[in-house]
Design a protein around this motif. Structure first.
Motif, PDB file in Angstrom:
ATOM      1  N   GLN A 232       5.439 -49.747 -26.912  1.00  0.00           N
ATOM      2  CA  GLN A 232       6.489 -48.653 -27.220  1.00  0.00           C
ATOM      3  C   GLN A 232       7.643 -49.386 -28.065  1.00  0.00           C
ATOM      4  O   GLN A 232       8.148 -48.877 -29.275  1.00  0.00           O
ATOM      5  N   GLU A 233       8.162 -50.515 -27.443  1.00  0.00           N
ATOM      6  CA  GLU A 233       9.292 -51.212 -27.979  1.00  0.00           C
ATOM      7  C   GLU A 233       8.901 -51.821 -29.341  1.00  0.00           C
ATOM      8  O   GLU A 233       9.750 -51.748 -30.427  1.00  0.00           O
ATOM      9  N   LYS A 234       7.906 -52.149 -29.527  1.00  0.00           N
ATOM     10  CA  LYS A 234       7.277 -52.740 -30.685  1.00  0.00           C
ATOM     11  C   LYS A 234       7.081 -51.622 -31.805  1.00  0.00           C
ATOM     12  O   LYS A 234       7.588 -52.050 -32.984  1.00  0.00           O
ATOM     13  N   THR A 235       6.830 -50.582 -31.449  1.00  0.00           N
ATOM     14  CA  THR A 235       6.832 -49.301 -32.543  1.00  0.00           C
ATOM     15  C   THR A 235       8.052 -49.035 -33.075  1.00  0.00           C
ATOM     16  O   THR A 235       8.396 -48.869 -34.017  1.00  0.00           O
ATOM     17  N   LEU A 236       8.971 -48.794 -32.041  1.00  0.00           N
ATOM     18  CA  LEU A 236      10.342 -48.401 -32.422  1.00  0.00           C
ATOM     19  C   LEU A 236      11.077 -49.520 -33.243  1.00  0.00           C
ATOM     20  O   LEU A 236      11.758 -49.146 -34.127  1.00  0.00           O
ATOM     21  N   ASN A 237      10.905 -50.677 -32.724  1.00  0.00           N
ATOM     22  CA  ASN A 237      11.809 -51.922 -33.274  1.00  0.00           C
ATOM     23  C   ASN A 237      11.201 -52.568 -34.501  1.00  0.00           C
ATOM     24  O   ASN A 237      11.886 -53.267 -35.171  1.00  0.00           O
ATOM     25  N   LEU A 238       9.764 -52.534 -34.650  1.00  0.00           N
ATOM     26  CA  LEU A 238       8.997 -53.048 -35.714  1.00  0.00           C
ATOM     27  C   LEU A 238       7.947 -52.232 -36.773  1.00  0.00           C
ATOM     28  O   LEU A 238       8.228 -52.105 -37.990  1.00  0.00           O
ATOM     29  N   ARG A 239       7.310 -51.119 -36.055  1.00  0.00           N
ATOM     30  CA  ARG A 239       6.627 -50.515 -36.888  1.00  0.00           C
ATOM     31  C   ARG A 239       7.033 -49.298 -37.499  1.00  0.00           C
ATOM     32  O   ARG A 239       6.892 -49.200 -38.675  1.00  0.00           O
ATOM     33  N   PHE A 240       7.908 -48.483 -36.763  1.00  0.00           N
ATOM     34  CA  PHE A 240       8.557 -47.660 -37.460  1.00  0.00           C
ATOM     35  C   PHE A 240       9.443 -48.131 -38.818  1.00  0.00           C
ATOM     36  O   PHE A 240       9.332 -47.515 -39.832  1.00  0.00           O
ATOM     37  N   PRO A 241      10.335 -49.203 -38.481  1.00  0.00           N
ATOM     38  CA  PRO A 241      11.132 -49.727 -39.540  1.00  0.00           C
ATOM     39  C   PRO A 241      10.172 -50.167 -40.901  1.00  0.00           C
ATOM     40  O   PRO A 241      10.475 -50.076 -41.923  1.00  0.00           O
ATOM     41  N   ALA A 242       9.110 -51.027 -40.176  1.00  0.00           N
ATOM     42  CA  ALA A 242       8.219 -51.446 -41.320  1.00  0.00           C
ATOM     43  C   ALA A 242       7.614 -50.391 -42.267  1.00  0.00           C
ATOM     44  O   ALA A 242       7.603 -50.337 -43.470  1.00  0.00           O
ATOM     45  N   CYS A 243       7.005 -49.536 -41.481  1.00  0.00           N
ATOM     46  CA  CYS A 243       6.629 -48.208 -42.347  1.00  0.00           C
ATOM     47  C   CYS A 243       7.732 -47.611 -43.107  1.00  0.00           C
ATOM     48  O   CYS A 243       7.085 -46.846 -44.322  1.00  0.00           O
ATOM     49  N   SER A 244       8.602 -47.351 -42.822  1.00  0.00           N
ATOM     50  CA  SER A 244       9.945 -46.886 -43.466  1.00  0.00           C
ATOM     51  C   SER A 244      10.159 -47.545 -45.078  1.00  0.00           C
ATOM     52  O   SER A 244      10.195 -47.067 -45.756  1.00  0.00           O
ATOM     53  N   ILE A 245       9.982 -49.092 -44.740  1.00  0.00           N
ATOM     54  CA  ILE A 245      10.097 -49.618 -45.877  1.00  0.00           C
ATOM     55  C   ILE A 245       8.922 -49.253 -46.871  1.00  0.00           C
ATOM     56  O   ILE A 245       9.148 -49.477 -48.104  1.00  0.00           O
ATOM     57  N   ALA A 246       7.698 -49.461 -46.265  1.00  0.00           N
ATOM     58  CA  ALA A 246       6.621 -49.351 -47.075  1.00  0.00           C
ATOM     59  C   ALA A 246       6.435 -47.976 -47.805  1.00  0.00           C
ATOM     60  O   ALA A 246       6.145 -47.764 -48.792  1.00  0.00           O
ATOM     61  N   ALA A 247       6.957 -46.951 -47.034  1.00  0.00           N
ATOM     62  CA  ALA A 247       6.745 -45.542 -47.367  1.00  0.00           C
ATOM     63  C   ALA A 247       7.984 -45.002 -48.506  1.00  0.00           C
ATOM     64  O   ALA A 247       8.113 -43.967 -48.719  1.00  0.00           O
ATOM     65  N   LYS A 248       9.051 -45.971 -48.200  1.00  0.00           N
ATOM     66  CA  LYS A 248      10.351 -45.753 -48.932  1.00  0.00           C
ATOM     67  C   LYS A 248      10.962 -44.371 -48.457  1.00  0.00           C
ATOM     68  O   LYS A 248      11.617 -43.528 -49.363  1.00  0.00           O
ATOM     69  N   SER A 361      -7.431 -55.044 -35.093  1.00  0.00           N
ATOM     70  CA  SER A 361      -6.697 -55.410 -36.318  1.00  0.00           C
ATOM     71  C   SER A 361      -5.321 -55.532 -36.436  1.00  0.00           C
ATOM     72  O   SER A 361      -4.324 -56.106 -36.816  1.00  0.00           O
ATOM     73  N   ASP A 362      -4.742 -54.185 -35.831  1.00  0.00           N
ATOM     74  CA  ASP A 362      -3.376 -53.832 -35.742  1.00  0.00           C
ATOM     75  C   ASP A 362      -2.852 -53.849 -37.132  1.00  0.00           C
ATOM     76  O   ASP A 362      -1.913 -54.207 -37.477  1.00  0.00           O
ATOM     77  N   LYS A 363      -3.669 -53.214 -38.124  1.00  0.00           N
ATOM     78  CA  LYS A 363      -3.453 -53.175 -39.493  1.00  0.00           C
ATOM     79  C   LYS A 363      -2.110 -52.064 -39.905  1.00  0.00           C
ATOM     80  O   LYS A 363      -2.210 -51.097 -39.066  1.00  0.00           O
ATOM     81  N   GLY A 364      -1.452 -52.585 -40.425  1.00  0.00           N
ATOM     82  CA  GLY A 364      -0.490 -51.813 -40.915  1.00  0.00           C
ATOM     83  C   GLY A 364       0.905 -52.523 -41.531  1.00  0.00           C
ATOM     84  O   GLY A 364       0.722 -53.818 -41.822  1.00  0.00           O
ATOM     85  N   PRO A 365       1.858 -51.893 -42.374  1.00  0.00           N
ATOM     86  CA  PRO A 365       2.881 -52.465 -42.925  1.00  0.00           C
ATOM     87  C   PRO A 365       3.642 -53.672 -42.046  1.00  0.00           C
ATOM     88  O   PRO A 365       4.305 -54.407 -42.674  1.00  0.00           O
ATOM     89  N   TRP A 366       3.627 -53.355 -40.779  1.00  0.00           N
ATOM     90  CA  TRP A 366       4.331 -54.228 -39.518  1.00  0.00           C
ATOM     91  C   TRP A 366       3.702 -55.609 -39.820  1.00  0.00           C
ATOM     92  O   TRP A 366       4.242 -56.542 -39.038  1.00  0.00           O
ATOM     93  N   ASN A 367       2.679 -55.673 -40.459  1.00  0.00           N
ATOM     94  CA  ASN A 367       2.047 -57.128 -40.549  1.00  0.00           C
ATOM     95  C   ASN A 367       2.191 -57.823 -42.043  1.00  0.00           C
ATOM     96  O   ASN A 367       1.195 -58.653 -42.290  1.00  0.00           O
ATOM     97  N   ASN A 368       2.974 -56.855 -42.918  1.00  0.00           N
ATOM     98  CA  ASN A 368       3.209 -57.495 -44.147  1.00  0.00           C
ATOM     99  C   ASN A 368       4.290 -58.586 -44.288  1.00  0.00           C
ATOM    100  O   ASN A 368       5.252 -58.340 -43.702  1.00  0.00           O
ATOM    101  N   PRO A 369       3.917 -59.760 -44.622  1.00  0.00           N
ATOM    102  CA  PRO A 369       4.865 -60.870 -44.350  1.00  0.00           C
ATOM    103  C   PRO A 369       6.229 -60.647 -45.112  1.00  0.00           C
ATOM    104  O   PRO A 369       7.314 -61.011 -44.584  1.00  0.00           O
ATOM    105  N   GLU A 370       6.305 -59.959 -46.181  1.00  0.00           N
ATOM    106  CA  GLU A 370       7.441 -59.608 -46.898  1.00  0.00           C
ATOM    107  C   GLU A 370       8.320 -58.700 -46.134  1.00  0.00           C
ATOM    108  O   GLU A 370       9.395 -58.946 -45.998  1.00  0.00           O
ATOM    109  N   ILE A 371       7.565 -57.659 -45.557  1.00  0.00           N
ATOM    110  CA  ILE A 371       8.534 -56.629 -44.941  1.00  0.00           C
ATOM    111  C   ILE A 371       8.939 -57.265 -43.456  1.00  0.00           C
ATOM    112  O   ILE A 371      10.013 -56.984 -43.088  1.00  0.00           O
TER     113      ILE A 371
END
Length: 464
Positions: A232-248, A361-371
């Motif tokens: 849950q902490e990873k989702t709040l602090n990494l997944r949501f921000p990474a998805c925000s950047i990817a989705a603009k 896999s935990d596939k998602g924008p949160w595994n994009n190195p640039e993000i």
């Protein structure tokens, strides 16, 4: 321990992270087209992202006016008291574009911003607003969960802070390693996989394949619950921000899928009920408003019998987010999730063969190195700028946000009308206390210098 019916309720609300997300909002139009069962006509909060809609790209938000100068007499005190809000100020210090700032922070609804500011002031005056959690999105989630009732939201928020302290949530990343994850996923298939068409992370569980006996042989319920908190902490602090950047666009919730093929009343043994009860309690109490939609698929006759019992315990806003489907679910999923982000075992095109399966896999924008590099830089800058800020949010921050809110409202109210005299007194008291602490630190520093000089002289004498 709660009665079994209560645990069943929690199971349904919980999965996918964050129970009871959609809240009834008095002052908002209903943007969902859900059909309510007979007798359920309460308005439903729209997805939380609709509170942070982006303005047209050519428009820029006006710069806010800081009131820090008027409250602080020295740059050192100003630096200590000024709390950089999550991402926004960090991005400014990194020189990021205004559009990136808006993507991560979102454009706030003026009505929401006004009540969030009132909530901030209420917590601040009672010394219950830690700087780390003085975040617009966090405060709004708790307000939505309690239908914008300040008193109820405050009680929930304070319980959340106490739980984080007791459970040592902030230390989980360093202290807790879930080394048995690979074995756990063999008997409890679950994981994040890609994003939906709106850019939200997709969470999947194959509940019908859970082998609880095997699960309890490779881990314990306590460790599994702690692992869940870390996710849950990873989702709040990494997944949501990474998805925000990817989705603009600002992303703050999850789309979830539960595959309940073969699940019935017999699946909910005492250990299963306890496990799901603990997880649901954490999600609904401490991570509210993080679920967008929940698809329950492959619901057979056994599960449908169970569902008749479960839905009687769910409120309208939760039912509005849950869709129970049989084996002909694919068209519903594809409407929300592109086939490229849907595993083949759910009818999609993805296999994640390189990872041994989609749920590994935990596939998602949160595994994009640039993000992730960008987010790490933001986080590092935030930590540096937070050093010395203290545990509680400062009066400077409170006034800074109030000033920002006023600028959006067209300056209808003056600062003196917005902050009551007792609030100003509280700010002055906080500043006076901060000054005393600074003076004490300066004295201690001088004492330390004297001690070091004495030690240096002593070492010199010994060498002679």
């Amino acid at each position: 321990m709660h009665k079994s019916s209560e645990k069943y309720r929690e199971i349904v609300i919980e999965k996918g992270g964050g129970g009871g997300e959609s809240e009834d909002s008095p002052n908002k139009e209903d943007t969902y087209a859900y059909q309510f069962p007979k007798g359920m006509n309460r308005p439903i909060h729209p997805p939380i992202e609709s509170h942070f809609l982006l303005p047209p790209q050519e428009r820029e938000r006006p710069a806010t006016t800081s009131t820090t100068t008027s409250l602080s007499s020295s740059s050192g005190l100003k630096s200590m008291l000024t709390y950089p809000l999550k991402f926004r100020d960090s991005l400014k210090r990194l020189g990021k574009s205004k559009s990136m700032e808006v993507i991560l922070e979102g454009t706030h609804d003026p009505k929401d911003e006004q009540i969030v500011q009132s909530f901030r002031e209420l917590l601040f005056l009672e010394d219950q607003l830690p700087a780390k959690h003085n975040d617009y999105h966090t405060l709004l989630r708790f307000l939505r969960m309690r239908d914008f009732d300040l008193s109820k939201a405050k009680e929930m928020f304070l319980n959340y802070l106490q739980w984080r302290k007791d459970y040592r949530v902030d230390a989980i990343q360093e202290e807790f390693k879930f080394v048995e994850l690979a074995e756990v996923k063999k008997c409890y298939p679950h994981g994040f996989h890609g994003v939906d068409r709106s850019g939200r992370p997709v969470y999947i569980e194959r509940v019908g394949m859970v082998d609880l006996s095997a699960l309890l042989q490779v881990t314990t319920i306590d460790r599994f619950v702690r692992y869940h908190v870390s996710e849950q902490e990873k989702t709040l602090n990494l997944r949501f921000p990474a998805c925000s950047i990817a989705a603009k666009r600002h992303i703050a919730s999850t789309t979830s899928i539960l595959d309940v093929k073969g699940v019935g009343m017999s699946n909910f043994s005492k250990p299963a009920r306890y496990l799901f009860m603990e997880i649901q309690k954490i999600d609904s109490s401490y991570y509210p408003e993080t679920l967008n939609r929940l698809f329950i698929i492959n619901a057979g006759s056994g599960f449908r019998m169970l569902w008749k019992v479960l839905k009687a315990f769910l409120d309208a806003r939760t039912l509005a987010k849950i869709q129970v489907l049989g084996s002909n679910y694919l068209s519903n999923l594809i409407e929300v999730i592109d086939p490229s982000n849907l595993p083949s075992f759910l009818g999609g095109n993805c296999t994640c063969a390189d990872y041994g399966g989609c749920l590994l896999s935990d596939k998602g924008p949160w595994n994009n190195p640039e993000i992730t590099e960008m987010l790490q830089a933001i986080s590092a800058t935030e930590e540096v700028n937070n050093e010395g800020n203290g545990d509680l949010a400062s009066g400077d921050t409170l006034l800074h946000d109030a000033d920002k809110s006023e600028s959006k409202d067209g300056g209808e109210k003056a600062t003196s009308d917005r902050l009551a005299p007792e609030k100003i007194t509280a700010v002055e008291a906080a500043l006076a206390d901060a000054n005393k602490k600074i003076e004490a630190l300066e004295v201690a520093l001088e004492d330390t210098k004297m001690v070091l000089k004495g030690l240096a002289q002593h070492i010199k004498d010994l060498r002679v």
